[in-house]
Design an enzyme around this catalytic site. Structure first.
Site, PDB file in Angstrom:
ATOM      1  N   HIS A  74       0.814  -1.213   0.000  1.00 53.54           N
ATOM      2  CA  HIS A  74       0.000   0.000   0.000  1.00 53.54           C
ATOM      3  C   HIS A  74       0.855   1.273   0.000  1.00 53.54           C
ATOM      4  CE1 HIS A  74       0.511   0.056   4.491  1.00 53.54           C
ATOM      5  NE2 HIS A  74       0.443   1.351   4.285  1.00 53.54           N
ATOM      6  N   ASP A 122      -0.626  -7.508   1.579  1.00 53.77           N
ATOM      7  CA  ASP A 122      -0.029  -6.169   1.579  1.00 53.77           C
ATOM      8  C   ASP A 122       1.493  -6.281   1.729  1.00 53.77           C
ATOM      9  OD1 ASP A 122       0.360  -3.472   1.637  1.00 53.77           O
ATOM     10  OD2 ASP A 122      -0.565  -3.135   3.598  1.00 53.77           O
ATOM     11  N   GLY A 217       3.152   6.393   8.792  1.00 51.49           N
ATOM     12  CA  GLY A 217       4.581   6.586   8.577  1.00 51.49           C
ATOM     13  C   GLY A 217       5.393   5.369   8.923  1.00 51.49           C
ATOM     14  N   SER A 219       4.299   2.340   8.098  1.00 50.14           N
ATOM     15  CA  SER A 219       3.897   1.343   7.113  1.00 50.14           C
ATOM     16  C   SER A 219       5.105   0.723   6.413  1.00 50.14           C
ATOM     17  CB  SER A 219       2.992   1.960   6.060  1.00 50.14           C
ATOM     18  OG  SER A 219       1.737   2.254   6.594  1.00 50.14           O
ATOM     19  N   GLY A 220       5.018  -0.578   6.178  1.00 46.96           N
ATOM     20  CA  GLY A 220       6.078  -1.284   5.479  1.00 46.96           C
ATOM     21  C   GLY A 220       7.214  -1.728   6.360  1.00 46.96           C
TER      22      GLY A 220
END
Length: 595
Positions: A74, A122, A217, A219-220
């Site tokens: 995402h 994701d 922030g 994310s990932g």
């Protein structure tokens, strides 16, 4: 989207370290983390990366080998690499970072089944424009393998530069933050969100009372857990409702679901996959709610018979005659391709769930286990192989006999057994191979034109012959002449006895032992290494019988690609029990209606 919020203060994130290779991955020299903590010293989480566009941090990620980063799908509306910069070894977003390196990205590979509306799958891979050199401040994380288990309350850590509250950015100098969060079981997570929101490709973590979580922030970025001295990544920060809200844990992509997909795209220097094992009983099994019915145990049998793992069973093999030819899928399901730096070097044979045997002569270039990987279920060296799985080598042991020697490779994880991946039985001296016994050899010959354009696995029928007076050693077995090439070495001489295929000898191209008889191939019996094999491997699977072979045929995967993805097999027994449970439930509702 992942950051950390503590009830009374912001918990600073650390950077822990790990190397992509199994002998060093998951180790962080400067990480002494226990629960809690403030700003982390540089190098505490050395796999943490910061992704930038237009000079601004927008997502996190984790380094998984010297040229690949794992992050969330995402984070990328497109797969354009323009302006994308990866920072490694970074501690603060403002000021200087003496130990950091910045590298561009050459390709972005989003999971093909990513669904933006549900956040399922994701996960994304980024290939760095150039390899990175590992240091105390930059090193890869180990990844949870497909058979990993994370029970409720498993201690985990999340790191990132995300917001400290919804809409509240991390204060300057924006130091990397860390937070410890316990795993929340998927059944409980489904009760808190909804059954349709949480899939088996996800893993949840957070305090149910709130106060600790990832945020925008983050994310990932990675969620990691420590097993012994090694850190293992279990999740990729994906989504949540708010940040650190009560009864709304953070949701992460479950890394263990993507081992095969990752290895399909990273074919050289593959990441280190390690099985994370939780002890005790998973309390999540007792969780139930309106949408998540309780697990029925009262009507289930007290024990369920697990299908026996047997050796030498090849459901797709009907070999009785024919001559040399190209092999079709599943004919020799124990064949292994030994890969050095991503290239086929020798053949090998799966002899137990986590052990492959080959020739010691294959390892003259390197006997370092981390340099090698094993591909099982492979048919073509070039082209597609939907039934294969690639596994790193955890340990390499070579016998020390006076003549020929064998090597045993211990795999980092046990593969899922299918019609295309099985182990062969090993001759321990109990088998007799008399003259004229029909046997087979198989391998990926390196000769010109061998195997066609796809370098397909080849087979050749041979027969046992008398070794002659000059070759009457008790540890020798002889066959009619074989034109073995370099790529065939390490493969098996296979003879069928009863229902089972037996590994009689390891192939070698050394013809010096044939001496006076050029029409004879002299090999060393597998049984001559009995003591060595029992010491290194331990117990071996039993031979197939009429009952176990039928069970094996029933439980083997009919869809190997799906089996590799899901990491499990659905047997007819479990299906029958499911139908029985549903029938009982329906009958109970019927009785209540009568009352």
């Amino acid at each position: 989207m992942i950051h950390i919020l503590c009830v009374a203060f912001v918990v600073s994130l650390l950077m822990s370290g790990c190397d992509a290779q199994l002998d060093v991955c998951g180790k962080a020299r400067f990480n002494t983390r226990i629960v809690g903590g403030l700003n982390a010293p540089a190098g505490a989480w050395p796999w943490q990366v910061s992704l930038h566009r237009s000079g601004r941090h927008f997502c996190g990620g984790s380094l998984i080998n010297n040229q690949w980063v794992l992050t969330a799908a995402h984070c990328f509306n497109s797969v354009s690499t323009s302006g994308l910069i990866v920072y490694l070894g970074r501690q603060t977003q403002e000021g200087t970072n003496a130990d950091e390196v910045s590298i561009g990205v050459s390709s972005i590979i989003k999971h093909p089944n990513y669904v933006s509306s549900t956040n399922d799958n994701d996960i994304t891979l980024l290939q760095l424009a150039s390899p990175v050199k590992f240091t105390d401040f930059i090193s890869p994380i180990c990844l949870a393998s497909s058979n990993s288990v994370f029970f409720t309350q498993t201690s985990s850590w999340v790191t990132g530069w995300g917001a400290i509250h919804s809409g509240t950015p991390l204060p300057l100098p924006q130091t990397l933050q860390e937070v410890d969060v316990p795993i929340v079981g998927n059944r409980q997570c489904k009760c808190l969100y909804s059954v349709s929101t949480i899939t088996d490709n996800m893993i949840c973590a957070g305090l149910l009372e709130g106060g600790k979580d990832s945020c925008q922030g983050d994310s990932g970025g990675p969620m990691v857990s420590k097993q012994g001295s090694v850190w293992i990544q279990s999740g990729v920060v994906s989504f949540g409702i708010g940040c650190a809200e009560p009864n709304l844990p953070g949701v992460y992509a479950r890394v263990s679901k993507y081992q095969n997909w990752i290895n399909e795209h990273i074919t050289t220097n593959q990441p280190g996959f390690i099985t994370f094992t939780s002890s005790g009983t998973d309390s999540d099994l007792s969780t139930s709610c309106t949408d998540v019915p309780a697990i029925m145990t009262t009507t289930a049998p007290p024990t369920t018979t697990v299908p026996t793992v047997v050796c030498g069973s090849a459901n797709l093999n009907t070999r009785v005659g024919a001559s040399s030819s190209l092999v079709s899928p599943g004919i020799w399901p124990w064949m292994a391709s030994l890969q050095f730096n991503g290239s086929h070097v020798c053949g090998g044979t799966l002899i137990a769930e986590r052990f492959v045997m080959s020739s010691a002569s294959c390892f003259t270039s390197s006997n370092n286990a981390s340099d090698w990987s094993v591909i099982l279920g492979r048919l073509n060296q070039n082209g597609s192989n939907p039934n294969e799985v690639s596994i790193k080598v955890a340990n390499l042991t070579i016998s020390n006999a006076s003549g020929d020697n064998v090597a045993v490779l211990q795999l980092a994880v046990a593969p899922n057994l299918t019609n295309f991946i099985q182990s062969i039985c090993v001759d321990m001296g109990e088998n007799t191979f008399s003259a004229n016994t029909q046997c087979w050899v198989a391998g990926w010959s390196s000769g010109a034109g061998a195997g066609g354009v796809n370098q397909t696995l080849q087979e050749f029928k041979t027969s046992i012959v008398d070794c002659g007076n000059s070759q009457q050693q008790s540890n020798s077995i002889c066959t009619s002449s074989l034109n073995l090439q370099q790529g065939d070495q390490g493969g098996p001489l296979m003879c069928k006895q009863g229902l089972s295929w037996i590994h009689a000898a390891v192939l070698t191209s050394d013809r010096s032992r044939s001496a006076l008889r050029q029409d004879v191939q002299v090999l060393t019996k597998t049984s001559s290494f009995e003591s060595f094999l029992r010491t290194v491997v331990g117990p071996f699977p039993p031979k197939a019988t009429s009952s176990t072979s039928s069970t094996s045929a029933t439980t083997s995967s009919t869809n190997p690609t799906q089996n590799a993805t899901n990491g499990s097999q659905v047997s007819s027994i479990s299906f029958t029990l499911s139908v029985l449970f549903l029938s009982l439930a329906a009958f109970q509702i019927f009785l209540q209606g009568i009352d």
